[in-house]
Design an enzyme around this catalytic site. Structure first.
Site, PDB file in Angstrom:
ATOM      1  N   ILE A  58       0.838  -1.215   0.000  1.00  0.00           N
ATOM      2  CA  ILE A  58       0.000   0.000   0.000  1.00  0.00           C
ATOM      3  C   ILE A  58       0.870   1.262   0.000  1.00  0.00           C
ATOM      4  CG2 ILE A  58      -2.082  -0.983   1.040  1.00  0.00           C
ATOM      5  CD1 ILE A  58      -1.158   0.364   3.734  1.00  0.00           C
ATOM      6  N   THR A 132      -9.274  -0.242  14.819  1.00  0.00           N
ATOM      7  CA  THR A 132      -9.377  -1.100  15.998  1.00  0.00           C
ATOM      8  C   THR A 132      -9.839  -0.330  17.235  1.00  0.00           C
ATOM      9  OG1 THR A 132      -8.001  -2.362  17.543  1.00  0.00           O
ATOM     10  CG2 THR A 132      -6.886  -0.672  16.311  1.00  0.00           C
ATOM     11  N   ASP A 133     -10.413  -1.063  18.193  1.00  0.00           N
ATOM     12  CA  ASP A 133     -10.785  -0.437  19.469  1.00  0.00           C
ATOM     13  C   ASP A 133      -9.554  -0.089  20.316  1.00  0.00           C
ATOM     14  OD1 ASP A 133     -10.026  -3.035  20.214  1.00  0.00           O
ATOM     15  OD2 ASP A 133     -11.888  -3.503  21.260  1.00  0.00           O
ATOM     16  N   GLU A 134      -8.391  -0.668  19.956  1.00  0.00           N
ATOM     17  CA  GLU A 134      -7.199  -0.450  20.794  1.00  0.00           C
ATOM     18  C   GLU A 134      -6.737   1.000  20.786  1.00  0.00           C
ATOM     19  OE1 GLU A 134      -4.089  -3.277  20.772  1.00  0.00           O
ATOM     20  OE2 GLU A 134      -5.426  -4.965  20.415  1.00  0.00           O
ATOM     21  N   TYR A 158       1.649  -0.837  18.204  1.00  0.00           N
ATOM     22  CA  TYR A 158       0.581  -1.183  17.247  1.00  0.00           C
ATOM     23  C   TYR A 158      -0.568  -0.179  17.319  1.00  0.00           C
ATOM     24  CZ  TYR A 158      -3.759  -3.308  15.610  1.00  0.00           C
ATOM     25  OH  TYR A 158      -4.966  -3.510  14.998  1.00  0.00           O
ATOM     26  N   LYS A 162      -1.927   2.560  14.561  1.00  0.00           N
ATOM     27  CA  LYS A 162      -3.302   2.570  14.023  1.00  0.00           C
ATOM     28  C   LYS A 162      -3.972   3.917  14.326  1.00  0.00           C
ATOM     29  CE  LYS A 162      -5.429  -0.259  12.289  1.00  0.00           C
ATOM     30  NZ  LYS A 162      -5.584  -0.672  10.849  1.00  0.00           N
TER      31      LYS A 162
HETATM   32  P1  NAD Z   1      -3.594  -9.739   9.466  1.00  0.00           P
HETATM   33  O1  NAD Z   1      -2.270  -9.440  10.092  1.00  0.00           O
HETATM   34  O2  NAD Z   1      -4.151 -11.099   9.572  1.00  0.00           O
HETATM   35  O3  NAD Z   1      -3.537  -9.391   7.905  1.00  0.00           O
HETATM   36  C1  NAD Z   1      -2.946  -8.232   7.403  1.00  0.00           C
HETATM   37  C2  NAD Z   1      -2.814  -8.367   5.903  1.00  0.00           C
HETATM   38  O4  NAD Z   1      -2.239  -7.155   5.399  1.00  0.00           O
HETATM   39  C3  NAD Z   1      -1.889  -9.511   5.471  1.00  0.00           C
HETATM   40  O5  NAD Z   1      -2.465 -10.225   4.397  1.00  0.00           O
HETATM   41  C4  NAD Z   1      -0.625  -8.796   5.020  1.00  0.00           C
HETATM   42  O6  NAD Z   1       0.088  -9.505   4.012  1.00  0.00           O
HETATM   43  C5  NAD Z   1      -1.188  -7.487   4.499  1.00  0.00           C
HETATM   44  N1  NAD Z   1      -0.211  -6.384   4.539  1.00  0.00           N
HETATM   45  C6  NAD Z   1       0.620  -6.051   5.558  1.00  0.00           C
HETATM   46  N2  NAD Z   1       1.368  -4.989   5.210  1.00  0.00           N
HETATM   47  C7  NAD Z   1       0.983  -4.633   3.959  1.00  0.00           C
HETATM   48  C8  NAD Z   1       1.367  -3.603   3.067  1.00  0.00           C
HETATM   49  N3  NAD Z   1       2.331  -2.723   3.398  1.00  0.00           N
HETATM   50  N4  NAD Z   1       0.758  -3.524   1.871  1.00  0.00           N
HETATM   51  C9  NAD Z   1      -0.193  -4.421   1.507  1.00  0.00           C
HETATM   52  N5  NAD Z   1      -0.584  -5.423   2.302  1.00  0.00           N
HETATM   53  C10 NAD Z   1      -0.009  -5.525   3.517  1.00  0.00           C
HETATM   54  O7  NAD Z   1      -4.592  -8.651  10.060  1.00  0.00           O
HETATM   55  P2  NAD Z   1      -6.147  -8.798  10.385  1.00  0.00           P
HETATM   56  O8  NAD Z   1      -6.302  -9.370  11.736  1.00  0.00           O
HETATM   57  O9  NAD Z   1      -6.828  -9.420   9.231  1.00  0.00           O
HETATM   58  O10 NAD Z   1      -6.555  -7.249  10.492  1.00  0.00           O
HETATM   59  C11 NAD Z   1      -6.972  -6.535   9.330  1.00  0.00           C
HETATM   60  C12 NAD Z   1      -7.242  -5.098   9.738  1.00  0.00           C
HETATM   61  O11 NAD Z   1      -8.247  -5.057  10.741  1.00  0.00           O
HETATM   62  C13 NAD Z   1      -6.020  -4.390  10.328  1.00  0.00           C
HETATM   63  O12 NAD Z   1      -6.014  -3.075   9.864  1.00  0.00           O
HETATM   64  C14 NAD Z   1      -6.265  -4.436  11.824  1.00  0.00           C
HETATM   65  O13 NAD Z   1      -5.658  -3.333  12.465  1.00  0.00           O
HETATM   66  C15 NAD Z   1      -7.770  -4.359  11.889  1.00  0.00           C
HETATM   67  N6  NAD Z   1      -8.418  -4.998  13.041  1.00  0.00           N
HETATM   68  C16 NAD Z   1      -8.102  -6.282  13.390  1.00  0.00           C
HETATM   69  C17 NAD Z   1      -8.784  -6.895  14.449  1.00  0.00           C
HETATM   70  C18 NAD Z   1      -8.506  -8.317  14.862  1.00  0.00           C
HETATM   71  O14 NAD Z   1      -9.017  -8.762  15.888  1.00  0.00           O
HETATM   72  N7  NAD Z   1      -7.739  -9.078  14.112  1.00  0.00           N
HETATM   73  C19 NAD Z   1      -9.761  -6.171  15.142  1.00  0.00           C
HETATM   74  C20 NAD Z   1     -10.031  -4.843  14.764  1.00  0.00           C
HETATM   75  C21 NAD Z   1      -9.369  -4.283  13.703  1.00  0.00           C
HETATM   76  O1  DAU Z   2      -8.944  -5.267  19.968  1.00  0.00           O
HETATM   77  C1  DAU Z   2      -8.696  -5.433  18.601  1.00  0.00           C
HETATM   78  C2  DAU Z   2      -7.326  -6.003  18.411  1.00  0.00           C
HETATM   79  O2  DAU Z   2      -7.396  -7.368  18.785  1.00  0.00           O
HETATM   80  C3  DAU Z   2      -6.797  -5.870  16.983  1.00  0.00           C
HETATM   81  O3  DAU Z   2      -6.659  -4.515  16.680  1.00  0.00           O
HETATM   82  C4  DAU Z   2      -5.450  -6.584  16.838  1.00  0.00           C
HETATM   83  O4  DAU Z   2      -5.016  -6.526  15.494  1.00  0.00           O
HETATM   84  C5  DAU Z   2      -5.640  -8.020  17.245  1.00  0.00           C
HETATM   85  O5  DAU Z   2      -4.410  -8.703  17.185  1.00  0.00           O
HETATM   86  C6  DAU Z   2      -6.209  -8.093  18.662  1.00  0.00           C
HETATM   87  O6  DAU Z   2      -5.234  -7.609  19.630  1.00  0.00           O
HETATM   88  P1  DAU Z   2      -5.015  -8.334  21.031  1.00  0.00           P
HETATM   89  O7  DAU Z   2      -3.688  -7.974  21.548  1.00  0.00           O
HETATM   90  O8  DAU Z   2      -6.187  -8.118  21.929  1.00  0.00           O
HETATM   91  O9  DAU Z   2      -5.076  -9.872  20.507  1.00  0.00           O
HETATM   92  P2  DAU Z   2      -4.204 -11.148  20.888  1.00  0.00           P
HETATM   93  O10 DAU Z   2      -4.888 -12.310  20.270  1.00  0.00           O
HETATM   94  O11 DAU Z   2      -2.753 -10.957  20.608  1.00  0.00           O
HETATM   95  O12 DAU Z   2      -4.388 -11.238  22.466  1.00  0.00           O
HETATM   96  C7  DAU Z   2      -5.694 -11.321  23.037  1.00  0.00           C
HETATM   97  C8  DAU Z   2      -5.511 -11.342  24.543  1.00  0.00           C
HETATM   98  O13 DAU Z   2      -4.886 -12.588  24.906  1.00  0.00           O
HETATM   99  C9  DAU Z   2      -4.578 -10.246  25.056  1.00  0.00           C
HETATM  100  O14 DAU Z   2      -5.044  -9.786  26.313  1.00  0.00           O
HETATM  101  C10 DAU Z   2      -3.226 -10.956  25.224  1.00  0.00           C
HETATM  102  C11 DAU Z   2      -3.641 -12.380  25.579  1.00  0.00           C
HETATM  103  N1  DAU Z   2      -2.706 -13.441  25.119  1.00  0.00           N
HETATM  104  C12 DAU Z   2      -2.319 -13.435  23.818  1.00  0.00           C
HETATM  105  C13 DAU Z   2      -1.447 -14.389  23.350  1.00  0.00           C
HETATM  106  C14 DAU Z   2      -0.985 -14.397  21.910  1.00  0.00           C
HETATM  107  C15 DAU Z   2      -2.274 -14.404  26.007  1.00  0.00           C
HETATM  108  O15 DAU Z   2      -2.646 -14.418  27.192  1.00  0.00           O
HETATM  109  N2  DAU Z   2      -1.403 -15.363  25.535  1.00  0.00           N
HETATM  110  C16 DAU Z   2      -0.949 -15.382  24.254  1.00  0.00           C
HETATM  111  O16 DAU Z   2      -0.115 -16.267  23.921  1.00  0.00           O
END
Ligand code: NAD
Ligand code: DAU
Length: 356
Positions: A58, A132-134, A158, A162
């Site tokens: 991107i 994200t809510d973070e 992170y 964001k």
């Molecule tokens: P992910 O890490 O699984 O996927 C990210 C994707 O983006 C990957 O396919 C990666 O190859 C691609 N990418 C990374 N850098 C790039 C770049 N410079 N150009 C083009 N592509 C690139 O992430 P996800 O969990 O699917 O999250 C997607 C979006 O949603 C993110 O913006 C994240 O902040 C947001 N989000 C995630 C969660 C969650 O719980 N996973 C919750 C709320 C918001």
């Molecule tokens: O809230 C939205 C976010 O949720 C997104 O923006 C992020 O991209 C996504 O990764 C996620 O972030 P978290 O840090 O909340 O997710 P994670 O799965 O890494 O961790 C969830 C919770 O579990 C957090 O409190 C940390 C804890 N955890 C995580 C891992 C990987 C553990 O206790 N043990 C672990 O090994």
């Protein structure tokens, strides 16, 4: 035509699959294929000509400009990001590059493209930024859930990256009039979730007979949403959201981490019992806490419900069962994502992480 970025990641892939499962127009999927991007998640689309996959960044302004000119999308949905908090703590650089600089370059290319549109194409164009809510920081135990008016207090590299991207998106609306939409969603779970995140890591480790690493006291609270509900919220915001607005998306489903891990263990006991007859909960291990670990997130999702009529279709009980069943039914996908880069991360991150 729409342009999706990051569509080979967890949420992006679910979005692309759901989009093309319905009577929607084709999409261009721009993804850099970092360690988190996985073409196997999109295998069902191999012969679908409506899915145009482009490997790229991107942050590559000329590539994005070329794609916009060639495909003339009516909308751009930006999922692309570095998304794992733990990785942002051990090496923040990629988060700054993709989440901040990358979003900036994407916005610049989109602004130039949108500026060249006219009439309805210009009026109806949308740039939807998935966030994200973070960004709102950490809540005290009894504090009300995050509304869209909550101040930004990001605590990890992170969430700070964001937050910066959200501010850029907002500024491009305020300054240039770019018709943007921002969604701030809580923790997702579901199929195609990379097993560095809590729920898939617990499923995969449990089945492999490995420890289930819970950070600190396991009482950190997250608000869990089934990924396809997040995708339906994004479609709804794209369809009916008001340009310049922010919509919080969540599942009204707050749970401490240890409860999540216990639920996953109990489902596995039911669906694939351990060969030795013991319970998966016995594999739980408390380890050193994440630095700066946010204690609680919770989303107030009333705005999207009242203004756009969206609410989640899954309860946590139905969604987590579907998720565990999916992982049990897709051992090959799991096996393939656990190669090279993933293995290096797990070996390094969890080495010597025992609770002190
Ligand atoms: P992910 O890490 O699984 O996927 C990210 C994707 O983006 C990957 O396919 C990666 O190859 C691609 N990418 C990374 N850098 C790039 C770049 N410079 N150009 C083009 N592509 C690139 O992430 P996800 O969990 O699917 O999250 C997607 C979006 O949603 C993110 O913006 C994240 O902040 C947001 N989000 C995630 C969660 C969650 O719980 N996973 C919750 C709320 C918001
Ligand atoms: O809230 C939205 C976010 O949720 C997104 O923006 C992020 O991209 C996504 O990764 C996620 O972030 P978290 O840090 O909340 O997710 P994670 O799965 O890494 O961790 C969830 C919770 O579990 C957090 O409190 C940390 C804890 N955890 C995580 C891992 C990987 C553990 O206790 N043990 C672990 O090994």
């Amino acid at each position: 035509m729409i342009l999706v970025t990051g569509g080979a990641g967890f949420i992006g892939a679910n979005f692309v699959l759901d989009w093309l499962a319905g009577p929607n127009e084709p999409l261009v999927n721009l993804d850099k294929l970092t360690y988190a991007g996985n073409m196997e998640s999109l295998a069902a689309l191999r012969d679908d000509s409506r899915h145009v996959f482009v490997k790229g960044d991107i942050g590559d302004g000329s590539l994005v400009a070329r794609l916009l000119g060639q495909y003339q999308p009516r909308a751009v949905i930006n999922f692309a990001a570095e998304s794992h908090v733990d990785r942002s703590i051990s090496s923040p650089e990629d988060f700054i590059q993709t989440n901040i600089v990358g979003t900036f370059r994407l916005l610049e290319a989109v602004r130039a493209y949108w500026g060249g549109l006219t009439g309805i194409a210009k009026d109806e164009f949308r740039f939807l930024h998935v966030s994200t809510d973070e960004v709102y920081g950490s809540l005290a135990p009894a504090a009300p859930a995050f509304t869209e008016a909550h101040s930004y207090q990001p605590n990890s590299p992170y969430s700070a990256s964001k937050a910066a991207s959200d501010h850029l998106v907002r500024a491009y609306h305020h300054t240039y009039g770019l018709p943007v939409l921002t969604t701030n969603c809580s923790n997702n779970y579901g199929p195609f979730h990379f097993p560095e995140k809590l729920i898939p890591l617990m499923i995969v480790n449990a089945l492999a007979g490995k420890p289930l690493p819970v950070y600190g006291d396991g009482m950190q609270v997250r608000d869990w949403l089934y990924v396809r509900d997040h995708c339906s919220a994004i479609r709804r915001v794209l369809e009916a959201g008001k340009a310049g607005e922010v919509y919080n998306v969540g599942g009204w489903n707050e749970k401490p981490n240890i409860d999540i891990v216990n639920i996953v263990c109990d489902l596995l006991d039911e669906l694939q019992p351990r060969p030795d007859g013991k319970r998966y909960r016995e594999q739980i291990t408390y380890i050193k806490d994440r630095p700066g670990h946010d204690r609680r997130y919770a989303i107030d999702a009333r705005k999207i419900q009242h203004e756009l009529g969206w609410k989640p279709a899954e309860t946590f009980e139905t969604g987590i069962r579907k998720t565990v069943v999916w992982y049990l039914a897709n051992p090959q996908w799991v096996q393939h994502v656990q190669s090279g880069a993933y293995k290096d991360w797990v070996d390094t991150h969890y080495a010597g992480a025992a609770a002190s």
